[in-house]
Enzyme design. Structure first.
Site, PDB file in Angstrom:
ATOM      1  N   LYS A 185       0.809  -1.206   0.005  1.00 51.33           N
ATOM      2  CA  LYS A 185      -0.015   0.039  -0.049  1.00 51.33           C
ATOM      3  C   LYS A 185       0.990   1.111  -0.087  1.00 51.33           C
ATOM      4  O   LYS A 185       1.912   1.283   0.765  1.00 51.33           O
ATOM      5  CB  LYS A 185      -0.766   0.085   1.251  1.00 51.33           C
ATOM      6  CG  LYS A 185      -2.167   1.040   1.273  1.00 51.33           C
ATOM      7  CD  LYS A 185      -2.466   1.717   2.565  1.00 51.33           C
ATOM      8  CE  LYS A 185      -1.579   2.763   3.188  1.00 51.33           C
ATOM      9  NZ  LYS A 185      -2.125   3.532   4.402  1.00 51.33           N
ATOM     10  N   ASP A 232      -3.859   4.087  -2.230  1.00 52.74           N
ATOM     11  CA  ASP A 232      -4.924   4.471  -1.073  1.00 52.74           C
ATOM     12  C   ASP A 232      -5.019   5.945  -0.966  1.00 52.74           C
ATOM     13  O   ASP A 232      -4.732   6.429  -0.142  1.00 52.74           O
ATOM     14  CB  ASP A 232      -4.623   3.712   0.176  1.00 52.74           C
ATOM     15  CG  ASP A 232      -5.670   4.005   1.192  1.00 52.74           C
ATOM     16  OD1 ASP A 232      -6.800   4.251   1.043  1.00 52.74           O
ATOM     17  OD2 ASP A 232      -5.233   4.043   2.641  1.00 52.74           O
ATOM     18  N   LYS A 284      -7.901   7.695  -1.327  1.00 49.65           N
ATOM     19  CA  LYS A 284      -9.188   7.898  -0.800  1.00 49.65           C
ATOM     20  C   LYS A 284     -10.024   9.186  -1.308  1.00 49.65           C
ATOM     21  O   LYS A 284     -10.277  10.318  -0.894  1.00 49.65           O
ATOM     22  CB  LYS A 284      -9.229   8.192   0.773  1.00 49.65           C
ATOM     23  CG  LYS A 284      -8.549   7.052   1.661  1.00 49.65           C
ATOM     24  CD  LYS A 284      -8.635   7.439   3.162  1.00 49.65           C
ATOM     25  CE  LYS A 284      -8.226   6.256   4.006  1.00 49.65           C
ATOM     26  NZ  LYS A 284      -6.877   6.000   3.876  1.00 49.65           N
ATOM     27  N   ASP A 286     -14.550  13.948  -3.882  1.00 43.19           N
ATOM     28  CA  ASP A 286     -14.688  15.429  -4.538  1.00 43.19           C
ATOM     29  C   ASP A 286     -16.012  15.184  -5.391  1.00 43.19           C
ATOM     30  O   ASP A 286     -16.660  14.276  -5.383  1.00 43.19           O
ATOM     31  CB  ASP A 286     -13.515  15.834  -5.523  1.00 43.19           C
ATOM     32  CG  ASP A 286     -13.167  17.238  -5.474  1.00 43.19           C
ATOM     33  OD1 ASP A 286     -14.276  18.133  -5.711  1.00 43.19           O
ATOM     34  OD2 ASP A 286     -12.064  17.691  -4.896  1.00 43.19           O
ATOM     35  N   THR A 309     -11.182   3.936  10.350  1.00 41.33           N
ATOM     36  CA  THR A 309     -10.695   3.093  11.711  1.00 41.33           C
ATOM     37  C   THR A 309     -10.177   3.937  12.867  1.00 41.33           C
ATOM     38  O   THR A 309     -10.152   3.329  13.988  1.00 41.33           O
ATOM     39  CB  THR A 309      -9.698   1.969  11.473  1.00 41.33           C
ATOM     40  OG1 THR A 309      -8.576   2.402  10.784  1.00 41.33           O
ATOM     41  CG2 THR A 309     -10.396   1.007  10.283  1.00 41.33           C
ATOM     42  N   ARG A 326       3.016  -0.277  10.632  1.00 36.80           N
ATOM     43  CA  ARG A 326       3.888  -0.062  11.779  1.00 36.80           C
ATOM     44  C   ARG A 326       4.315  -1.507  12.275  1.00 36.80           C
ATOM     45  O   ARG A 326       5.487  -1.429  12.611  1.00 36.80           O
ATOM     46  CB  ARG A 326       3.588   0.939  12.517  1.00 36.80           C
ATOM     47  CG  ARG A 326       3.571   2.498  12.062  1.00 36.80           C
ATOM     48  CD  ARG A 326       2.875   3.361  12.888  1.00 36.80           C
ATOM     49  NE  ARG A 326       1.495   3.274  12.701  1.00 36.80           N
ATOM     50  CZ  ARG A 326       0.537   3.950  13.390  1.00 36.80           C
ATOM     51  NH1 ARG A 326       1.042   5.112  13.981  1.00 36.80           N
ATOM     52  NH2 ARG A 326      -0.782   4.122  13.188  1.00 36.80           N
TER      53      ARG A 326
END
Length: 235
Positions: free
Chosen positions: A35, A61, A63, A66, A123, A214
């Site tokens: 990603k 990603d 997102k 608009d 999330t 992470r």
């Protein structure tokens, strides 16, 4: 337990091209995709995104959110990047999602079209955070509402918390591809995520893909961390 296969996406969340390439190489044998998102794309641009992804399937990603014409035009600019998955916000509404679908179908040849994935509720948000922006009711109800809208409007799947997999399957069946961020192996730091599960729990719930950043990239041995998660998904 769900009988579906659940695969790992490694989130390369950095602005550093060399670092992103190292993380991709270290996790390559264990991840089904990588990603790259806003952080890297804004810092380095689309050419660097393509270079870092290399031969790995790319979960791009961004997102997008608009007016319909702008989202469609943005998607039309992504052909050279060759994403395998592309995100938009379901909250952009029916017309925006439909425009994204049309743009993908008109831009990418058969066999190279990315999955159009609609983000339901981030999330990092919980019920209190939703109420603060004027959305009443539960997170689960909002996720299902947006998920239904997105799938009716042409999305291939959804990005959701692991806690919403079951209600989405109950409402929408097996058709949506469910991509689940907010995954944390047992014992790892939660960070800024609010609605999380372990890889094994997400697999049992029925995720198609999990996104882990992470806990892999900040590990002392990223390759070993990715291998451990991949093994947990295949047990």
């Amino acid at each position: 337990m769900s009988g579906r296969s659940t695969r790992l996406i490694v989130a390369l969340d950095t602005k550093d091209t060399a670092q992103a390439m190292r993380w991709r190489a270290e996790s390559a044998g264990h991840a089904g995709a990588v990603k790259l998102g806003l952080e890297f794309t804004y810092a380095r641009g689309l050419e660097a995104v393509r270079d870092v992804a290399g031969d790995s399937p790319l979960f791009l990603d961004l997102k997008l959110h608009d007016i319909p014409n702008t989202v469609a035009s943005a998607i039309g600019s992504l052909k050279a990047v060759r994403p395998a998955m592309l995100t938009i916000h379901a909250a952009g509404g029916r017309a925006m999602i439909a425009a994204a679908r049309q743009a993908i179908d008109g831009t990418f040849p058969d066999g190279a079209r990315p999955l159009l994935l609609a983000v339901t509720v981030l999330t990092s948000m919980d019920t209190q955070a939703m109420h603060e922006i004027g959305v009443e009711g539960s997170v689960e109800a909002q996720v299902v509402r947006l998920g239904q809208l997105a799938m009716e409007s042409g999305a291939d799947g959804l990005v959701c918390s692991s806690h919403e997999i079951a209600p989405l399957r109950a409402a929408l069946g097996e058709a949506p591809v469910l991509v689940v961020p907010g995954i944390r192996p047992a014992g790892s730091a939660v960070g800024d995520q609010k609605r999380i599960m372990t890889p094994a729990q997400a697999r049992a719930a029925g995720a198609d893909w999990i996104v882990v950043g992470r806990p892999i990239t900040r590990a002392a041995d990223p390759a070993a961390a990715a291998a451990a998660i991949a093994a947990e998904l295949s047990d």
